[in-house]
Design a protein around this motif. Structure first.
Motif, PDB file in Angstrom:
ATOM      1  N   MET A 143       0.906  -1.152   0.040  1.00 25.71           N
ATOM      2  CA  MET A 143       0.207  -0.085   0.019  1.00 25.71           C
ATOM      3  C   MET A 143       0.953   1.376  -0.113  1.00 25.71           C
ATOM      4  O   MET A 143       0.418   2.422  -0.404  1.00 25.71           O
ATOM      5  N   ARG A 146       3.205   2.070  -4.037  1.00 27.86           N
ATOM      6  CA  ARG A 146       2.135   1.896  -5.258  1.00 27.86           C
ATOM      7  C   ARG A 146       2.832   2.587  -6.451  1.00 27.86           C
ATOM      8  O   ARG A 146       3.382   3.859  -6.140  1.00 27.86           O
ATOM      9  N   HIS A 147       3.432   1.815  -7.319  1.00 29.56           N
ATOM     10  CA  HIS A 147       4.103   2.213  -8.348  1.00 29.56           C
ATOM     11  C   HIS A 147       3.680   1.166  -9.577  1.00 29.56           C
ATOM     12  O   HIS A 147       3.394   0.266  -9.593  1.00 29.56           O
ATOM     13  N   GLY A 152       0.014  -4.527  -7.785  1.00 23.98           N
ATOM     14  CA  GLY A 152      -1.065  -3.645  -7.040  1.00 23.98           C
ATOM     15  C   GLY A 152      -1.916  -4.478  -6.205  1.00 23.98           C
ATOM     16  O   GLY A 152      -2.342  -5.513  -6.591  1.00 23.98           O
ATOM     17  N   ARG A 154      -5.537  -4.588  -4.480  1.00 26.90           N
ATOM     18  CA  ARG A 154      -6.822  -4.029  -4.990  1.00 26.90           C
ATOM     19  C   ARG A 154      -7.728  -3.923  -3.537  1.00 26.90           C
ATOM     20  O   ARG A 154      -8.514  -2.957  -3.178  1.00 26.90           O
ATOM     21  N   LYS A 230       6.688  -6.248 -12.837  1.00 26.80           N
ATOM     22  CA  LYS A 230       6.182  -5.772 -11.344  1.00 26.80           C
ATOM     23  C   LYS A 230       7.040  -6.703 -10.346  1.00 26.80           C
ATOM     24  O   LYS A 230       6.996  -7.708 -10.251  1.00 26.80           O
TER      25      LYS A 230
END
Length: 426
Positions: A143, A146-147, A152, A154, A230
């Protein structure tokens, strides 16, 4: 005996004898005057004023002096609304992707939107001390960081029992380790530069937000079919301060093949340099299409590092002798590094970047921001655009490589073969 005399003697024995003086008479009068003070003179009656209610005036004064909210506390409207967690049955489970030390990952579909997501079920069955700190650190780190090159989060959904907690994340088709094992040939230099730029950008972003990943490896780097990677799996991540490692940090971090030498030698105070050593190992793995240090234990790993980089010296690593395990390690004879023999087709700038990431002294090791500005990324061939990367079947999605159809053989005319024009089509 005289009764009067008896009473007089008893009275004398019960009450103390006090001589009366001339002040007694005046003192009696004084006691009377104290007990009954003279009445005060009645004041003249004044016309009464109408009663005023002080409450509105006090409220107005308080509102004038006190601001509408605290100066250092944001308005309530700026806080995100708090909603209860959704049920895990809002998602349709499709297949299991993998199982790790801290959870099981599934591929699922959102029943409302149809989006494909990854559900990570946290292992809580054996927890005796409440919610695991590793899961809290992972969610907090994701959290906070965030990049575009960090997976990510949700939401967090729950099941029917307290042990059914799932973290909902974006679904990515591949991980680099599995992809390298099935690729027919390694990545091109232009593709490696693109992947390294994305990795360094993500790591630098995490470090700027005071987050150490502490488990960077190719299996924790996810890649989609559009050439974007990622960083995932923040199970060993933690927040750190400045100075780094105050109070000591655990040595049980980073997968063995990607573990920095200072951790191998027993350091309890380490910094972001441990992540940068792992980045250097990933860089070498992308070039070689296999891990750089495939050791079975810590001693063998140290020996492989010393063989590739040469043994540490007082000039290359001044604090080497202060590490706990250094006194039990026998260093080999001095020798130059073997990078040129290991990476024969690398440019001088590429070798320099790799040596800067795999530096013994953590204080001299390249940071993510410095690595992004290295000349290796500006020389030819330039980094390839992610959209130009090739796509591969996703093992996580259950896709299999399509078999190539056998092309038909060239036509051979048989003696009794008739052309289409030979038939009567009427």
């Amino acid at each position: 005996m005289d009764t009067k005399n008896l009473l007089t003697e008893d009275t004398k024995s019960l009450t103390p004898v006090r001589k009366r003086s001339k002040w007694d008479e005046d003192g009696d009068e004084l006691e009377l005057s104290i007990q009954a003070p003279p009445p005060k003179r009645r004041a003249k009656a004044r016309p009464s004023k109408p009663a005023v209610d002080p409450e509105p005036l006090l409220t107005a004064l308080q509102n004038a002096r006190r601001p509408s909210h605290r100066v250092f506390v944001p308005l309530r409207s700026r806080h995100p609304p708090i909603f209860p967690s959704r049920s895990v049955y809002s998602y349709e489970r499709l297949n299991q992707i993998e199982e790790g030390s801290y959870g099981v990952v599934y591929r699922a579909r959102d029943r409302q939107t149809g989006d494909i997501v990854a559900l990570k079920k946290l292992k809580l069955e054996e927890e005796k001390n409440g919610f695991p700190i590793t899961a809290l650190r992972e969610v907090h780190a994701l959290m906070s960081c965030r990049h575009e090159n960090v997976v990510g989060v949700r939401e967090v959904v729950v099941g029917d029992t307290l042990t059914q907690v799932f973290v909902v994340m974006d679904f990515i088709e591949h991980d680099l380790k599995s992809l390298l094992s099935v690729m027919p040939s390694p990545f091109l230099q232009s593709e490696i530069k693109t992947l390294m730029l994305q990795l360094l950008s993500a790591v630098g972003h995490c470090h700027s937000h005071w987050i150490l990943h502490r488990d960077l490896k190719t299996s924790n780097l996810l890649m989609n079919n559009r050439g974007t990677i990622k960083v995932a799996d923040f199970g060993l991540a933690r927040r750190y301060g400045d100075p780094v490692g105050v109070g000591g940090m655990t040595q049980l971090v980073v997968t063995l093949w990607y573990r920095a030498p200072e951790i191998l030698l027993g350091a309890t105070k380490y910094s972001t340099a441990v992540d940068m050593w792992s980045v250097g190992c990933i860089f070498a793995e992308l070039l070689l299409k296999e891990p750089l240090f495939q050791a079975k234990g810590e001693v063998e790993l140290l020996s492989m590092i010393f063989k590739l980089l040469g043994p540490p010296t007082s000039s290359s690593w001044p604090e080497y002798t202060t590490l706990p395990v250094s006194k039990t390690v026998t260093l080999p004879s001095p020798q130059p590094h073997q990078f040129r023999q290991k990476f024969q087709y690398m440019t001088s700038a590429g070798i320099d970047l790799l040596l800067s990431l795999l530096t013994y002294d953590p204080a001299r090791r390249l940071t993510a921001e410095e690595a992004l500005q290295h000349p290796y990324f500006s020389e030819s061939p330039l980094p390839k655009h992610p959209d130009l990367f090739g796509s591969f079947p996703s093992a996580a999605a259950g896709e299999k490589k399509r078999k190539l159809f056998e092309s038909p053989s060239a036509p051979a005319r048989a003696p009794d073969y008739k052309l289409l024009t030979d038939f009567d089509l009427s």
